[in-house]
Design a protein around this motif. Sequence first.
Motif, PDB file in Angstrom:
ATOM      1  N   ALA A 191       1.165  -1.000  -0.323  1.00 21.55           N
ATOM      2  CA  ALA A 191      -0.341   0.482   0.041  1.00 21.55           C
ATOM      3  C   ALA A 191       0.834   1.556  -0.229  1.00 21.55           C
ATOM      4  O   ALA A 191       0.163   2.206  -0.643  1.00 21.55           O
ATOM      5  N   ALA A 195       1.132   3.777  -3.172  1.00 19.56           N
ATOM      6  CA  ALA A 195      -0.029   5.293  -2.544  1.00 19.56           C
ATOM      7  C   ALA A 195       1.300   5.957  -3.029  1.00 19.56           C
ATOM      8  O   ALA A 195       1.133   6.952  -4.048  1.00 19.56           O
ATOM      9  N   ILE A 199       0.528   9.292  -6.154  1.00 12.98           N
ATOM     10  CA  ILE A 199       0.396  10.112  -5.642  1.00 12.98           C
ATOM     11  C   ILE A 199       1.508  11.053  -6.861  1.00 12.98           C
ATOM     12  O   ILE A 199       1.382  12.267  -7.235  1.00 12.98           O
ATOM     13  N   LEU A 293       2.964  13.544   0.118  1.00 15.22           N
ATOM     14  CA  LEU A 293       1.309  13.234   0.859  1.00 15.22           C
ATOM     15  C   LEU A 293       1.415  15.464   1.516  1.00 15.22           C
ATOM     16  O   LEU A 293       0.386  16.273   0.686  1.00 15.22           O
ATOM     17  N   PHE A 317      -3.288  11.244   5.531  1.00 13.14           N
ATOM     18  CA  PHE A 317      -3.102  10.271   4.792  1.00 13.14           C
ATOM     19  C   PHE A 317      -4.685   9.679   4.279  1.00 13.14           C
ATOM     20  O   PHE A 317      -5.000   9.789   3.307  1.00 13.14           O
ATOM     21  N   ALA A 321      -5.686  10.001   0.341  1.00 11.35           N
ATOM     22  CA  ALA A 321      -5.837   8.587  -0.410  1.00 11.35           C
ATOM     23  C   ALA A 321      -7.435   8.208  -0.494  1.00 11.35           C
ATOM     24  O   ALA A 321      -7.624   7.865  -1.775  1.00 11.35           O
ATOM     25  N   VAL A 322      -8.410   8.629  -0.325  1.00 16.03           N
ATOM     26  CA  VAL A 322      -9.469   8.437  -0.437  1.00 16.03           C
ATOM     27  C   VAL A 322     -10.040   9.725  -0.778  1.00 16.03           C
ATOM     28  O   VAL A 322     -11.978   9.331  -1.619  1.00 16.03           O
ATOM     29  N   LEU A 330      -6.271   3.422  -5.734  1.00 13.10           N
ATOM     30  CA  LEU A 330      -5.312   4.685  -4.339  1.00 13.10           C
ATOM     31  C   LEU A 330      -6.254   4.337  -2.871  1.00 13.10           C
ATOM     32  O   LEU A 330      -5.958   3.504  -1.765  1.00 13.10           O
ATOM     33  N   ALA A 331      -7.930   4.418  -3.814  1.00 12.84           N
ATOM     34  CA  ALA A 331      -8.127   4.075  -2.282  1.00 12.84           C
ATOM     35  C   ALA A 331      -8.169   3.069  -1.952  1.00 12.84           C
ATOM     36  O   ALA A 331      -8.718   2.712  -0.683  1.00 12.84           O
ATOM     37  N   PHE A 334      -5.232   1.965   0.496  1.00 15.08           N
ATOM     38  CA  PHE A 334      -4.815   2.627   1.395  1.00 15.08           C
ATOM     39  C   PHE A 334      -5.855   1.771   2.167  1.00 15.08           C
ATOM     40  O   PHE A 334      -5.121   1.405   3.410  1.00 15.08           O
TER      41      PHE A 334
END
Length: 486
Positions: A191, A195, A199, A293, A317, A321-322, A330-331, A334
Amino acid sequence: MKPHYILLLITGYFGVLFLISILTGKEDSNEAFFKANRQSPWYLVAFGMIGATLSGVTFISVPGTVETAQFSYMQMVFGYIFGMIIIAYVLLPIYYKYNVTSIYEYLNDRLGSKSHKIGAFFFLLSRTIGAAFRIFLVALAMQYLIFDEWNVPFIITVIFSILLIWIYTHRGGIKTIVWTDTLQTFFMLSAVILAIYFINDKIGWSFSEFFASEELKQYNKILFTGDVNSKSYFLKSFFGGIFITVAMTGVDQDMMQKNLTCKNLKEAQKNMLSMVSLLVVVNFVFLLLGALLYIYINKFGLEVPVIDGVRRTDLLFPLVAVKSGLGIPLAMVFILGIIAAAYSSADSALTSLTTSYCVDFLDIEKRDKSIQKSLRKKVHIAVSVILVLVVVLFNSVLERDVITGLFTIASYTYGPLLGLFFFGIFTEFKVKEKYVLIVCIVSVALSYFLNIYSEDLFNGYQFSFELLGLNGLFTFLGLYLIRKKG
């Protein structure tokens, strides 16, 4: 990503864990629950312990600290290396020599029954608080991502989280956890890497461009050697890392219980040394994620979530992510990562708390075999209920990032354990046991007093995690004062 899709993903994930628990929990015995029959492959234990060591606290909270602390967390990680060497070559040989189920049985042999129970009590206190911190973090994230939209009370989210852990650990115990932790570590590390990829792709960077960017240079300072009074001063963090590793791993039943499932001492030592090598790399990757982030939210005009007037960097985060529109892949990554990270430590904590109470306080191995299993299961349920209550309490009082809160509490509660074990190892004295609890309480009180008033007493000096070592030293000296002569 819609809340009901997230819930379906969680359901599928736990379906896999329950399948593992069925396969590994066929032997519903105390020997399998407490020791996994001493048959665990060392490389599985090592990989699984990465996830348990990092936990949801690192997965969410460490990236959130980068804004104010930059990469200073690595100074403490460097201390982990030396701490793991002490565990591998000082503590593990003792545990295997004494053939313990609970490591606090060593205190019984060395110092006496009261010292044994006092050591176990401080573990129960420490690990209950630590496990509650970790469960609080995953429950907070699940509340933010799923249950707030359905107006589900936070306490229901907590009960749901702990119930899931109880279901897949109540039969196989540590035997199940060795395998589930391996799977969960894989999901957690995957993850983080994915991630970073997603990003960077959204920003339009390759990894090498991100690594060379001016934005990263605003966050990536590792060594802080200028101000000795600062909490981030290098030597404080480095020695704090050593003390935290020895305390929160070496004299902690939760972490050592996994090591003691290895076939022999040599394999357990291989486990510790290989694990810490990976741990250094993985923690650095988490800090890179944290920097990325903050770079992302600054570029796209997002803000760190504020809940009840408190700026929750622990939710940075989850936000990116969500809820920032980066897409379903990505969601999903995560969600799997946070669940894996949080549950890889919370499940073993529930098992180790059950083990310690059964062995150290109930002497379960000396009881009639007809009641041993049912007694263990009752304790397992009781520990689950206690964790629910403590997590709900944390939700009412916690106002800072979880990683700082966790290590601050550890500085107080793990200190007496350090002192007890190292007094037993490095001296040959017995002690007047009626005074041991007083020594431990005074050591904690002295440490608390010094931490509160350190700036006034020592010209602006602020204690960091080296306070844990000082706490252990106070306990050691106190035990020396109550030693038996001759």
